[in-house]
Scaffold this motif. Sequence first.
Motif, mmCIF file in Angstrom:
data_model
loop_
_atom_site.group_PDB
_atom_site.id
_atom_site.type_symbol
_atom_site.label_atom_id
_atom_site.label_comp_id
_atom_site.label_asym_id
_atom_site.label_seq_id
_atom_site.Cartn_x
_atom_site.Cartn_y
_atom_site.Cartn_z
ATOM 1 N N VAL A 22 117.472 120.586 -22.407
ATOM 2 C CA VAL A 22 116.765 121.851 -22.194
ATOM 3 C C VAL A 22 117.298 122.871 -23.197
ATOM 4 O O VAL A 22 118.423 122.757 -23.665
ATOM 5 C CB VAL A 22 116.944 122.391 -20.753
ATOM 6 C CG1 VAL A 22 116.253 121.494 -19.744
ATOM 7 C CG2 VAL A 22 118.402 122.533 -20.394
ATOM 8 N N ASP A 23 116.473 123.841 -23.511
ATOM 9 C CA ASP A 23 116.891 124.874 -24.456
ATOM 10 C C ASP A 23 117.881 125.839 -23.834
ATOM 11 O O ASP A 23 118.727 126.390 -24.500
ATOM 12 C CB ASP A 23 115.682 125.665 -24.949
ATOM 13 C CG ASP A 23 114.730 124.818 -25.775
ATOM 14 O OD1 ASP A 23 115.185 123.805 -26.328
ATOM 15 O OD2 ASP A 23 113.555 125.173 -25.851
ATOM 16 N N ARG A 24 117.720 126.051 -22.538
ATOM 17 C CA ARG A 24 118.529 127.066 -21.856
ATOM 18 C C ARG A 24 118.999 126.507 -20.512
ATOM 19 O O ARG A 24 118.219 125.919 -19.775
ATOM 20 C CB ARG A 24 117.646 128.285 -21.619
ATOM 21 C CG ARG A 24 118.350 129.421 -20.940
ATOM 22 C CD ARG A 24 117.375 130.538 -20.620
ATOM 23 N NE ARG A 24 117.086 130.464 -19.190
ATOM 24 C CZ ARG A 24 115.964 130.878 -18.642
ATOM 25 N NH1 ARG A 24 114.999 131.365 -19.367
ATOM 26 N NH2 ARG A 24 115.794 130.807 -17.357
ATOM 27 N N ILE A 25 120.258 126.715 -20.206
ATOM 28 C CA ILE A 25 120.795 126.311 -18.906
ATOM 29 C C ILE A 25 121.357 127.568 -18.256
ATOM 30 O O ILE A 25 122.254 128.206 -18.784
ATOM 31 C CB ILE A 25 121.906 125.257 -19.045
ATOM 32 C CG1 ILE A 25 121.361 124.012 -19.732
ATOM 33 C CG2 ILE A 25 122.489 124.907 -17.684
ATOM 34 C CD1 ILE A 25 122.422 123.044 -20.155
ATOM 35 N N ASP A 26 120.812 127.928 -17.096
ATOM 36 C CA ASP A 26 121.280 129.113 -16.391
ATOM 37 C C ASP A 26 122.502 128.813 -15.524
ATOM 38 O O ASP A 26 123.365 129.657 -15.350
ATOM 39 C CB ASP A 26 120.172 129.678 -15.501
ATOM 40 C CG ASP A 26 118.974 130.122 -16.322
ATOM 41 O OD1 ASP A 26 119.165 130.877 -17.295
ATOM 42 O OD2 ASP A 26 117.845 129.708 -16.002
ATOM 43 N N HIS A 27 122.534 127.616 -14.971
ATOM 44 C CA HIS A 27 123.672 127.243 -14.129
ATOM 45 C C HIS A 27 123.975 125.768 -14.347
ATOM 46 O O HIS A 27 123.097 124.926 -14.236
ATOM 47 C CB HIS A 27 123.362 127.479 -12.645
ATOM 48 C CG HIS A 27 124.489 127.065 -11.762
ATOM 49 N ND1 HIS A 27 125.621 127.833 -11.613
ATOM 50 C CD2 HIS A 27 124.681 125.959 -11.022
ATOM 51 C CE1 HIS A 27 126.454 127.217 -10.792
ATOM 52 N NE2 HIS A 27 125.899 126.063 -10.430
ATOM 53 N N ALA A 28 125.211 125.468 -14.661
ATOM 54 C CA ALA A 28 125.645 124.085 -14.828
ATOM 55 C C ALA A 28 126.724 123.803 -13.788
ATOM 56 O O ALA A 28 127.769 124.430 -13.788
ATOM 57 C CB ALA A 28 126.193 123.854 -16.227
ATOM 58 N N TYR A 29 126.426 122.872 -12.882
ATOM 59 C CA TYR A 29 127.443 122.481 -11.906
ATOM 60 C C TYR A 29 128.309 121.394 -12.534
ATOM 61 O O TYR A 29 127.878 120.693 -13.447
ATOM 62 C CB TYR A 29 126.807 122.029 -10.590
ATOM 63 C CG TYR A 29 125.892 120.841 -10.713
ATOM 64 C CD1 TYR A 29 126.382 119.547 -10.615
ATOM 65 C CD2 TYR A 29 124.533 121.006 -10.932
ATOM 66 C CE1 TYR A 29 125.559 118.457 -10.746
ATOM 67 C CE2 TYR A 29 123.696 119.930 -11.055
ATOM 68 C CZ TYR A 29 124.209 118.656 -10.956
ATOM 69 O OH TYR A 29 123.379 117.576 -11.087
ATOM 70 N N PRO A 30 129.543 121.252 -12.074
ATOM 71 C CA PRO A 30 130.475 120.323 -12.728
ATOM 72 C C PRO A 30 130.264 118.873 -12.296
ATOM 73 O O PRO A 30 131.117 118.255 -11.691
ATOM 74 C CB PRO A 30 131.844 120.840 -12.290
ATOM 75 C CG PRO A 30 131.589 121.476 -10.978
ATOM 76 C CD PRO A 30 130.197 122.039 -11.046
ATOM 77 N N GLY A 31 129.096 118.345 -12.599
ATOM 78 C CA GLY A 31 128.800 116.971 -12.222
ATOM 79 C C GLY A 31 127.876 116.325 -13.221
ATOM 80 O O GLY A 31 127.699 116.811 -14.330
ATOM 81 N N GLY A 32 127.260 115.229 -12.792
ATOM 82 C CA GLY A 32 126.339 114.501 -13.649
ATOM 83 C C GLY A 32 124.897 114.770 -13.258
ATOM 84 O O GLY A 32 124.522 115.893 -12.965
ATOM 85 N N HIS A 33 124.112 113.705 -13.227
ATOM 86 C CA HIS A 33 122.679 113.833 -12.976
ATOM 87 C C HIS A 33 122.356 114.312 -11.560
ATOM 88 O O HIS A 33 121.496 115.158 -11.377
ATOM 89 C CB HIS A 33 121.998 112.489 -13.248
ATOM 90 C CG HIS A 33 120.541 112.502 -12.993
ATOM 91 N ND1 HIS A 33 119.661 113.182 -13.817
ATOM 92 C CD2 HIS A 33 119.802 111.956 -12.014
ATOM 93 C CE1 HIS A 33 118.430 113.038 -13.344
ATOM 94 N NE2 HIS A 33 118.492 112.300 -12.265
#
Length: 59
Positions: A22-33
């Motif tokens: 994705v071009d933009r990530i607003d929230h990334a949790y510390p995991g995988g898929h």
Amino acid sequence: MAALRGVPVLTIRGRYDPSAPVDRIDHAYPGGHDITLREHFEEAMAAVAAFLGGLTPAE
């Protein structure tokens, strides 16, 4: 397309998920898929609540 139409968008993905470009990530949790841990789910839902709380009703 959403930006052109003025549609608010929130993107959430795992930090270690290379399959979701994705071009933009607003929230990334510390995991995988997939969110598999309760704390990651709660963190993501807090981001959703903050996003929804910042929206104004359409007139």
